[in-house]
Scaffold this active site. Sequence first.
Site, short mmCIF file in Angstrom:
data_model
loop_
_atom_site.label_atom_id
_atom_site.label_comp_id
_atom_site.label_asym_id
_atom_site.label_seq_id
_atom_site.Cartn_x
_atom_site.Cartn_y
_atom_site.Cartn_z
CB CYS A 159 37.29 50.29 36.61
SG CYS A 159 36.31 49.21 37.44
CB CYS B 254 41.67 52.49 43.31
SG CYS B 254 41.54 51.00 42.32
#
Lengths: 361, 392
Positions: free
Chosen positions: A104, A201
Amino acid sequence: MSRIVAAMSGGVDSSVAAALLARERGNDEVIGVWMRTHADMPEGYELSRSCCSPDAADDARRVAQLLDIPFYTLNVEREFGERVIDAFVDSYLDGATPNPCQACNQYIKFDELLKRGLAAYGADAVATGHYARLEHRDGRWRLMRAADADKDQTYFLWVLSQDQLARTRFPLGELTKPQVRAMAAELTLPTAQKPESQEICFVPLGDYRELLEERRGYAGEPGPIVDADGTTVGTHTGYAHYTVGQRHGLGVALGEAVYVREVQPATNTVVIGRRDEVAQRSFSVDGARFTAGDPPGERFTGSVRIRHRAADVAAEVTMVGHDRFVIETAEPVWAPAPGQAAVLYDGEECLGGGRIARSEG
Amino acid sequence: MAIYLDHAATSPLRPAVLEAMQPYLTTHTGNPSSLHASGRRARQGIDEARETIAASIGAQPREIVFTGGGTEADNLAVKGVAWAATSRGRHVITTAVEHKAVLNAVAVLERSTFEITVLPVDGHGRVDPLDVAAALTDRTTLVSVMAANNEVGTTQPIEAIGEIVRGHGARLHVDAVQWAAHEPIDVDSWQADLVSLSAHKLGGPQGVGALYVRRGTQLLPQLQGGSQERQRRAGTENVAGIVGFGAAFSLVHGDPEARRAESQRLIELGRALTTGLLAHDGVSVTGHPDERLPNNVSVVIDGVEGGDLVAALDLEGVEVSTGSACTSGSTEPSHVLLAMGIDPHLAHGSLRLTLGPETSREDVDATLAAFERVLPRLRTTQGAQPKATVPA
């Protein structure tokens, strides 16, 4: 006017980072951005503690309102889906352990957000709430461990290039977590008391198995669990459900603690071993990258960290070509897991790293 | 002060409207259902607003039901009529470019075993009345077609559709939320049985709408409660909001001559804006060239993400939107543009600029200048995208 994007997750760290920036640069030069990384979870399945839930977007927006900075939502669902979620799933299918936070950072926060931030907001840099420091010394940017050694996040940032580092700010690098919380409380940010997010997440309740089925149709096929001698000692639910170093969920009782030592996709086999059998002193690493661009030498010494919050171990690094290296550590390191990062340090400076490769044989 | 070109999302409250509302927020604050003087005074405000709106659309006051907005009006019309008419049939016809308030309402009906026909549109977003005729069956109880589209501003041939539906006996619902901000309504020449209206699209307050319900139209209320609005919409009325709605309606429709002049002014400004936008490569107009709302300028821009462009213009002090404000939170390209056959990739680069009474020629020039400043950097960073074209 030079603008800067403050990546806001809705958590306390990025909230304080944005606040510090707004104080330092004035609130019309800081653009708060919350990234939508994946579709909302169905009702009742919400990850209230995760950075990507609708709640998190609400929190980020409230903080931006209090700081009086412009705030936008940036949709990166497609990029995140390919670069982070698919890569995460493929890593398991490859018998490796994924590294989604690093992916990410590499592809989303310090690439897509930088590009889109420049396009949409005319911003030339991105600030995040990471605990890490940057120094510009001897003609180049250096990625340094955070002042708060306990919170240091360089393990997820080693992959950044000079280009990316030059356009990055870490406002929290000199602070400790308690200081950040105190600052959040002082600024009466609604996120001051938010608990730390620990889970991944996009994985509801920490169970990634559904994701394997959903994204790649992998339902898992039972196969053998074998010991170091190749003797079958149990049955697993599918190799991709296991990672190196894992202890729980093996369903094997051998009278002593056993760990996953190797995951073999080709034969759908999970190999286990005793604690001392999963430790190694030498392993190879591919996908090497160095923050300086080049490695410090063909052969050099430093320290290596093979998982977040693990202790560094003194190591000798030998380059093999330009993007692979072999590590020999001064003492055995426990369960280097293929797919995880081996991150190299020279004292406080993070030099770069690579991806731990599958051991031969 | 920002240049506001998003009147299709909300057209800011007019000062005269605020002035009309004020007494109902400070002095006449009774409950309009109360029998005492305070209640009666509040009730008077609602009655007056009802008369104003009814008169300007050719309706009787009792045919106006006040609601909590355009979306509620659409839901009441679609679900209210469909459920009230089940003894005659369970077939509802609508179009692919309706507002989500209608499309999601019919989707709920579909899950309750209603049969739904969604009519296609042409490249300009127009429905063919012959398609309506072909879709009608003896089980059809409702046809719902918008007067003007909220994203691209295309207007529909409502009178022709009304003629067809009237002959058949189904009810016609017209979502006129956008239309009413610019064009006059006569419910009889439309032959409409239900018409949705909203206050904040024409300078009234947010959270107030109305549904015209032709006398004799069976309607199943969607809210259960007291007997307000002739038992068609329970709940204490938003008195000040309704008064503001009436005042805003008067401002737009009270003087037809002034309205026509304003429309003409907006058309000319819109033309200048369109011409300026089209001067850039890869920009194409969406919607109908002529049959469109006077204040709507809609384009798609090749190689640009609409949301990024909106943010960039915002930071330049120009407030616009992508497709519609109601769906800008979602990732999917606009269902309206897709229904018009626009390439999904290109549809991501949509931009809607909707002008209003305060918009000046200087605003148009400043908007074009801002567009020119941000477009190159949006294009460089987002790279060359595959070429796509808008169907003629």
